[in-house]
Design a protein around this motif. Structure first.
Motif, short mmCIF file in Angstrom:
data_model
loop_
_atom_site.label_atom_id
_atom_site.label_comp_id
_atom_site.label_asym_id
_atom_site.label_seq_id
_atom_site.Cartn_x
_atom_site.Cartn_y
_atom_site.Cartn_z
N GLU A 91 0.81 -1.22 0.00
CA GLU A 91 0.00 0.00 0.00
C GLU A 91 0.84 1.27 0.00
OE1 GLU A 91 -2.48 -3.31 1.42
OE2 GLU A 91 -0.49 -2.57 1.98
N LYS A 92 1.99 1.25 0.65
CA LYS A 92 2.78 2.48 0.77
C LYS A 92 3.27 2.96 -0.59
CE LYS A 92 6.20 4.43 3.86
NZ LYS A 92 7.13 4.14 4.98
N VAL A 93 3.82 2.06 -1.39
CA VAL A 93 4.28 2.42 -2.72
C VAL A 93 3.10 2.80 -3.61
CG1 VAL A 93 5.42 1.54 -4.80
CG2 VAL A 93 6.37 1.02 -2.54
N ALA A 94 2.01 2.04 -3.52
CA ALA A 94 0.85 2.33 -4.36
C ALA A 94 0.25 3.69 -4.03
CB ALA A 94 -0.20 1.23 -4.19
N LEU A 95 0.25 4.07 -2.76
CA LEU A 95 -0.28 5.39 -2.39
C LEU A 95 0.59 6.51 -2.95
CD1 LEU A 95 -1.52 4.96 1.30
CD2 LEU A 95 -2.86 5.78 -0.64
N TYR A 96 1.89 6.30 -3.00
CA TYR A 96 2.75 7.33 -3.60
C TYR A 96 2.40 7.52 -5.07
CZ TYR A 96 6.73 9.14 -6.18
OH TYR A 96 7.51 9.86 -7.05
N PHE A 97 2.28 6.43 -5.82
CA PHE A 97 1.97 6.57 -7.23
C PHE A 97 0.55 7.09 -7.44
CE2 PHE A 97 5.64 3.73 -7.68
CZ PHE A 97 6.29 4.35 -8.73
N ALA A 98 -0.36 6.74 -6.53
CA ALA A 98 -1.71 7.30 -6.62
C ALA A 98 -1.68 8.81 -6.44
CB ALA A 98 -2.62 6.64 -5.57
N TRP A 99 -0.92 9.28 -5.44
CA TRP A 99 -0.82 10.72 -5.21
C TRP A 99 -0.12 11.41 -6.38
CZ3 TRP A 99 3.45 13.95 -4.80
CH2 TRP A 99 3.16 15.26 -4.42
N LEU A 100 0.97 10.82 -6.87
CA LEU A 100 1.70 11.43 -7.98
C LEU A 100 0.83 11.52 -9.23
CD1 LEU A 100 4.30 12.54 -9.17
CD2 LEU A 100 5.06 10.20 -9.60
N GLY A 101 0.07 10.47 -9.54
CA GLY A 101 -0.82 10.52 -10.69
C GLY A 101 -1.94 11.52 -10.50
N PHE A 102 -2.49 11.58 -9.27
CA PHE A 102 -3.56 12.54 -8.97
C PHE A 102 -3.05 13.98 -9.10
CE2 PHE A 102 -6.39 14.88 -6.11
CZ PHE A 102 -7.63 14.40 -6.50
N TYR A 103 -1.87 14.24 -8.56
CA TYR A 103 -1.27 15.57 -8.66
C TYR A 103 -0.98 15.95 -10.10
CZ TYR A 103 2.57 18.99 -8.22
OH TYR A 103 3.40 20.08 -8.34
N THR A 104 -0.46 15.01 -10.88
CA THR A 104 -0.17 15.27 -12.29
C THR A 104 -1.44 15.58 -13.06
OG1 THR A 104 1.74 13.78 -12.16
CG2 THR A 104 0.93 14.34 -14.35
N GLY A 105 -2.51 14.84 -12.80
CA GLY A 105 -3.78 15.12 -13.46
C GLY A 105 -4.32 16.50 -13.14
N TRP A 106 -4.17 16.90 -11.87
CA TRP A 106 -4.67 18.23 -11.49
C TRP A 106 -3.79 19.36 -12.02
CZ3 TRP A 106 -8.51 20.49 -8.22
CH2 TRP A 106 -9.56 19.62 -7.93
N LEU A 107 -2.55 19.04 -12.41
CA LEU A 107 -1.71 20.08 -13.01
C LEU A 107 -2.18 20.46 -14.41
CD1 LEU A 107 1.92 19.03 -11.98
CD2 LEU A 107 0.72 21.13 -11.34
N LEU A 108 -2.98 19.63 -15.05
CA LEU A 108 -3.46 19.94 -16.40
C LEU A 108 -4.21 21.27 -16.46
CD1 LEU A 108 -4.53 16.45 -17.76
CD2 LEU A 108 -2.92 18.03 -18.85
N PRO A 109 -5.27 21.49 -15.65
CA PRO A 109 -5.94 22.81 -15.73
C PRO A 109 -5.04 23.95 -15.30
CG PRO A 109 -6.79 21.51 -13.89
CD PRO A 109 -5.95 20.60 -14.70
N ALA A 110 -4.17 23.73 -14.31
CA ALA A 110 -3.25 24.79 -13.88
C ALA A 110 -2.28 25.16 -14.99
CB ALA A 110 -2.49 24.35 -12.63
N ALA A 111 -1.75 24.15 -15.68
CA ALA A 111 -0.82 24.43 -16.78
C ALA A 111 -1.53 25.12 -17.93
CB ALA A 111 -0.18 23.12 -17.26
N ALA A 112 -2.78 24.74 -18.21
CA ALA A 112 -3.52 25.35 -19.31
C ALA A 112 -3.77 26.84 -19.02
CB ALA A 112 -4.83 24.61 -19.53
N VAL A 113 -4.23 27.15 -17.81
CA VAL A 113 -4.51 28.55 -17.47
C VAL A 113 -3.20 29.34 -17.41
CG1 VAL A 113 -5.47 30.06 -15.70
CG2 VAL A 113 -6.60 27.90 -16.23
N GLY A 114 -2.15 28.75 -16.84
CA GLY A 114 -0.86 29.45 -16.78
C GLY A 114 -0.30 29.75 -18.15
N THR A 115 -0.41 28.81 -19.07
CA THR A 115 0.07 29.05 -20.44
C THR A 115 -0.75 30.15 -21.10
OG1 THR A 115 0.71 26.72 -20.59
CG2 THR A 115 0.54 27.95 -22.65
N LEU A 116 -2.06 30.17 -20.85
CA LEU A 116 -2.91 31.22 -21.41
C LEU A 116 -2.51 32.59 -20.88
CD1 LEU A 116 -5.39 31.96 -23.12
CD2 LEU A 116 -6.80 31.57 -21.08
#
Length: 971
Positions: free
Chosen positions: A336-361
């Motif tokens: 679970e410990k390793v899986a939670l890290y990758f879950a958080w990293l994937g979740f954080y990366t997904g949420w960076l999509l709208p932030a990157a889009a607005v920042g680029t704009l």
């Protein structure tokens, strides 16, 4: 003697236990115990098994399980809803190293021996070698005494030898320690409930989901509870000893034994595999991987793929960058410990999509405004209109128009859209953390870790050995090692002083970098090259950023080692608490180390310069001032150098360094094997292949890298709207790079359980709050947003004349001394004192900070209240599980009432002896044959296991059971 006789006709738990005892050699086929020493790994297993049976009889089993499904009494596995588990278990058993005649390998210990030294060793080195050999022998003997099977394989040539110790745990040891460690095992199988918010959104919009991919061998989900040997038959798959304990559970049990086994006096810290690895007694300790990660030559056929091959094919390949991560598969293989890290990293990366889009704009808007901004055009077209005062004592006068390029670069980041983006990112951080809480709670429930830290986690072995006393755990009701809280607080405070001292070292390094920038700016500005002289401040700032990065990397290595020592000294009870304390120390230092320079540029540089004729100095050197483009463009440069530079360095290091280290390890070991066994050089044992891999360094560095990146994305986002875009690009690489390291390059880590990502979530929340304050001050004091707004409101809406508005004239004394006048950036009068405009702007800036903070915090609080921390579906499932447990309790109470009515008189008035399938009056055993394999007279069948449980374990029953040598009930 372990057991003399085994109940022959009994069905249920004890039948299984005796069968297992026979299979291990603890009992002979006729029921007699095996001869001493008949199996190399039974001496400790017998003692464990005996203690386990006594424990079943003496302690009250109050565990409440979900009611059994029909068919359990007939031998079917409890709670099964499909054949998936059986298939998975068969596949896992097929790929494990071992066979029915030879135990499967659960763990490997390795040490290397240099045979070339021989008599060349001095006395100190020889004593150390002898001590290590004695420790190693004692440790391995104690492992055998604990019930483990220990086998050794050697690879030797004339230069040296590599010794591999193969460890495996018999069934009795696994059962004993699974209950002792409170491992949770499956009761009932459920359909896999994995879901993804983006998949649901795309399905609702009717858009094909290119991120979705069907991964074979999807792990099912389970209702689970803490393992109890007395309830063995109720656990799913208990009829198959080979697959009942998953490989990750076996690894946890083996590591727990290794972590607590002594090799000397425990109070002196001579125990545990970690200490032996640190002392160099062993070179490595690791569980085996599930075979090679590459697919067989006939191709990736899903039913034949191992768990490791599935992860490589559908997760760790670069071509899978646009696919969802198979988190359930990663959790099954790595824990679970390793899986939670990758879950958080994937979740954080997904949420960076709208932030990157607005920042680029926002950045593109800045690119458009560069060519239409009136103050920028005025400055670039001013030619010789604005002659600026010297930047140092011996520096020449310069023209403001020469800084046209820098001013245009500054307009890319400093405009009205930056205010909107700062507020957007503050709310983005709040929503990100709230929805991660929901995701984390869902994963913790699905993976059975919701209450791990409070109830299930055991004290650290190092803590247990060093704790001066024991105390009652108020949650579990058990006596546990205890360290006084007051003493721990004193140690934590003393450690905090050391942390503050290291932060002071960081500040000293920052001051040295400031002085370096000032001196470098002076030296470059004196150059005969006009271009170099004009860019003197920028060159000094850039080279200072590079020097700062070098300081960061060096100090980080030193402090991490110091933090380990301090955290061990503070005596934290559990591994989670230990890791949280260590993480907090390192993060405080890394925060000061990494963010000190950007904080200086953002909030202090150019604030204490003075004015011509009265400049302020630091150690005799004139204080730095912002370049013509303003400090915001310098801050953006600082962020890009540190953030992007650190990302590039880390990614290159994570790609090249493991490859070089792996190549060296493989070439060294394979050359030694070729010399030792030339005929077997082509073949390679699994433990030899895994030893060629790199040791797993844990997740701390991975979390630290991402959390520091989160700080750059949020705290200084007003200065660099492109930060989320760079973070997104880096994280797309980071996900697959980390997955590839764990699957292909690292030895398999011991599966660890975790309830969440630990103290990192609190650190992220603190960064999110700090980001609001930081961006408010950036916009108010570093950006030109408020001076432009003030000029537009009070003077000209089209901003004509704004450049002249921001420039002050040098005092008459300075002008007469140099026989010319000049301008400098400040809101001051001709006498050098602050003008009324400065004080008006200061009031506006402070008001803006207060309003910005309150608005953002208020909206964030509302969002916090609207978004539930635990999804409603998870709460419903928790209530459903509680209801089922309550129903099972009610049924148990009904059964207890019936049993008490049927046989209460007989049970309370007699003592009984159950022997060989016969339940008879104490003192008058039935005769007619003494062998356990014969029926004795008209023997009645033994009572069912539920009745025995009521008879022996019910608190209202005065009968107590002991096993000496056969089960005996006495009133």
């Amino acid at each position: 003697m372990f057991l003399q006789k085994c109940p022959r006709a009994h069905t249920g738990l004890y039948k299984g236990l005796c069968h297992d005892a026979r299979a291990l050699g603890l009992l002979e086929p006729g029921g007699q115990s095996g001869a001493a020493g008949s199996h190399p790994c039974l001496s400790g297993a017998r003692a464990l098994w005996s203690g386990m049976l006594r424990k079943q009889a003496q302690e009250e089993d109050s565990t409440i399980l979900i009611d059994m499904a029909p068919g359990v009494e007939n031998g079917d596995s409890y709670g099964s809803t499909a054949n998936t588990s059986e298939l998975n278990g068969q596949q896992e058993a097929a790929h494990r190293v071992g066979s029915p005649s030879k135990p499967q390998i659960d763990f490997v210990l390795v040490w290397e021996e240099d045979l070339r030294l021989g008599q060349q060793q001095d006395s100190a080195t020889r004593d150390k070698t002898d001590t290590h050999a004695a420790w190693r022998k004692t440790f391995l003997d104690n492992l055998r005494a604990a019930g483990l099977c220990v086998d050794q394989h050697d690879v030797q040539d004339e230069a040296g030898a590599v010794h591999y110790v193969l460890l495996s745990a018999p069934w009795a040891v696994l059962c004993y320690y699974a209950e002792d460690l409170r491992l949770k095992l499956p009761l009932q199988e459920l359909p896999n409930q994995a879901s993804n918010w983006s998949a649901g959104l795309l399905a609702w919009l009717g858009i094909p989901n290119i991120l979705q991919e069907d991964v074979p061998d999807v792990p099912p989900e389970y209702y689970s509870c803490q393992f109890k040997v007395s309830k063995l038959s109720r656990f799913l798959g208990s009829d198959n000893q080979d697959t009942f304990f998953a490989s990750t559970k076996r690894h946890q049990i083996l590591f727990a034994i290794l972590a607590k086994t002594p090799y000397g006096h425990e109070k002196k810290g001579l125990f545990g595999i970690d200490q032996l690895l640190a002392e160099g007694v062993f070179s490595a300790a690791f569980p085996l991987h599930d075979g090679p990660f590459r697919t067989p030559p006939e191709g990736p056929q899903a039913p034949r793929l191992t768990q490791r091959q599935v992860l490589f094919q559908f997760w760790a390949r670069w071509c899978k960058w646009n696919k969802y991560q198979p988190l359930d598969h990663a959790r099954r293989y790595f824990g679970e410990k390793v899986a939670l890290y990758f879950a958080w990293l994937g979740f954080y990366t997904g949420w960076l999509l709208p932030a990157a889009a607005v920042g680029t704009l926002v950045f593109l808007v800045g690119c458009f405004l560069v060519f239409s901004d009136i103050p920028t055009q005025e400055l670039c077209n001013s030619e010789e209109s604005f002659e600026m005062c010297p930047l140092c004592l011996d520096c020449p006068f310069w023209l403001l128009s020469s800084a046209c390029t820098l001013v245009r670069a500054g307009r890319l980041f400093d405009h009205g859209g930056t205010v909107f983006f700062s507020m957007f990112m503050a709310l983005w951080a709040v929503l990100f953390l709230e929805y991660w809480k929901r995701k984390s709670a869902t994963l913790a429930y699905r993976w059975g870790c919701s209450y791990y830290e409070d109830i299930e986690e055991r004290p650290r072995p190092q803590f247990a050995a060093s704790a001066p006393m024991t105390a009652l755990n108020p949650i579990t009701g058990e006596d546990e090692p205890y360290f006084p809280e007051r003493s721990r607080v004193r140690r934590v405070l003393a450690g905090s002083v050391v942390v503050m001292m290291m932060v002071a070292v960081v500040v000293m390094c920052l001051v040295s970098i400031i002085l370096y920038r000032a001196i470098m700016a002076i030296l470059v500005s004196r150059s005969d090259n006009t271009l170099l002289a004009a860019w003197a401040s920028r060159i000094a700032s850039f080279t200072g950023s590079v020097v700062n990065l070098v300081f960061i990397l060096i100090l980080s290595k030193i402090y991490v080692a110091l933090a380990h020592i301090l955290t061990r000294w503070e005596m934290h009870r559990t591994q989670t608490q230990f890791e949280d304390a260590f993480t907090l120390k390192v993060f405080i230092f890394q925060f000061a180390n990494l963010y000190s320079s950007p904080i200086y540029v953002a909030f202090f540089k150019g604030r204490f310069v003075g004015y011509p004729g009265n400049y302020h100095t630091l150690f005799g050197v004139r204080n730095e001032e912002c370049a013509a483009g303003g400090c915001l463009i310098e801050l953006a440069q600082e962020l890009l150098v540190i953030m992007v530079g650190k990302q590039v360095i880390n990614n290159v290091r994570e790609i090249l360094v493991p490859k070089l280290q792996g190549w060296w390890q493989k070439s060294r070991l394979r050359s030694k094997k070729r010399k030792a066994r030339p005929s077997d050089a082509a073949g390679q044992a699994p433990w030899e292949a895994d030893y060629e891999l790199l040791p797993c360094g844990g997740l701390f560095e991975e979390y630290l890298e991402m959390v520091l990146q989160f700080g750059f994305v949020t705290i200084f986002v007003a200065a660099c709207p492109l930060a989320p875009l760079f973070a997104l690009l880096n994280n797309w690489v980071e996900v697959r790079l980390d997955a590839r390291k764990f699957v292909c390059q690292y030895r398999r880590p011991v599966a660890e359980r975790a309830q969440d990502i630990g103290i990192w979530s609190h650190i992220l929340a603190g960064i999110a709050h700090l980001a609001v304050v930081s961006n408010a001050f950036l916009l108010a004091f570093t950006s030109d947003f408020l001076p432009r707004a003030y000029y537009r409101w009070t003077r000209a809406r089209d901003l004509h004349g704004f450049v002249n508005f921001t420039l002050a004239r040098a005092p008459p004394a300075f002008a007469s001394a140099h026989n010319r006048t000049c301008r400098y950036q400040a809101f001051r009068g001709d006498d050098g004192q602050y003008s009324p405009t400065y004080w008006n702007l200061l009031a506006i800036r402070l008001a803006f900070v207060i309003v910005f903070e309150h608005v953002v915090f208020s909206i964030g609080r509302v969002l916090d209240l609207l978004v539930r921390d635990i999804p409603e579906s998870v709460e419903v499932q928790v209530k459903r599980e509680y209801y089922l447990a309550k129903q099972a309790l009610a049924e148990n109470e009904v059964s207890a009432g019936r049993g008490k009515q049927d046989g209460q008189q007989e049970r309370l008035q007699t003592s009984c002896r159950w022997r060989g399938g016969t339940l008879s009056q104490s003192g008058s055993p039935r005769d007619g044959g003494g062998g356990p394999g014969e029926r004795q007279g008209s023997a009645s069948p033994p009572p069912p296991i539920s009745s025995l449980g009521l008879l022996w374990g019910h608190p209202a029953c005065p009968l107590k059971c002991v096993f000496s040598p056969t089960p005996v009930c006495r009133s």
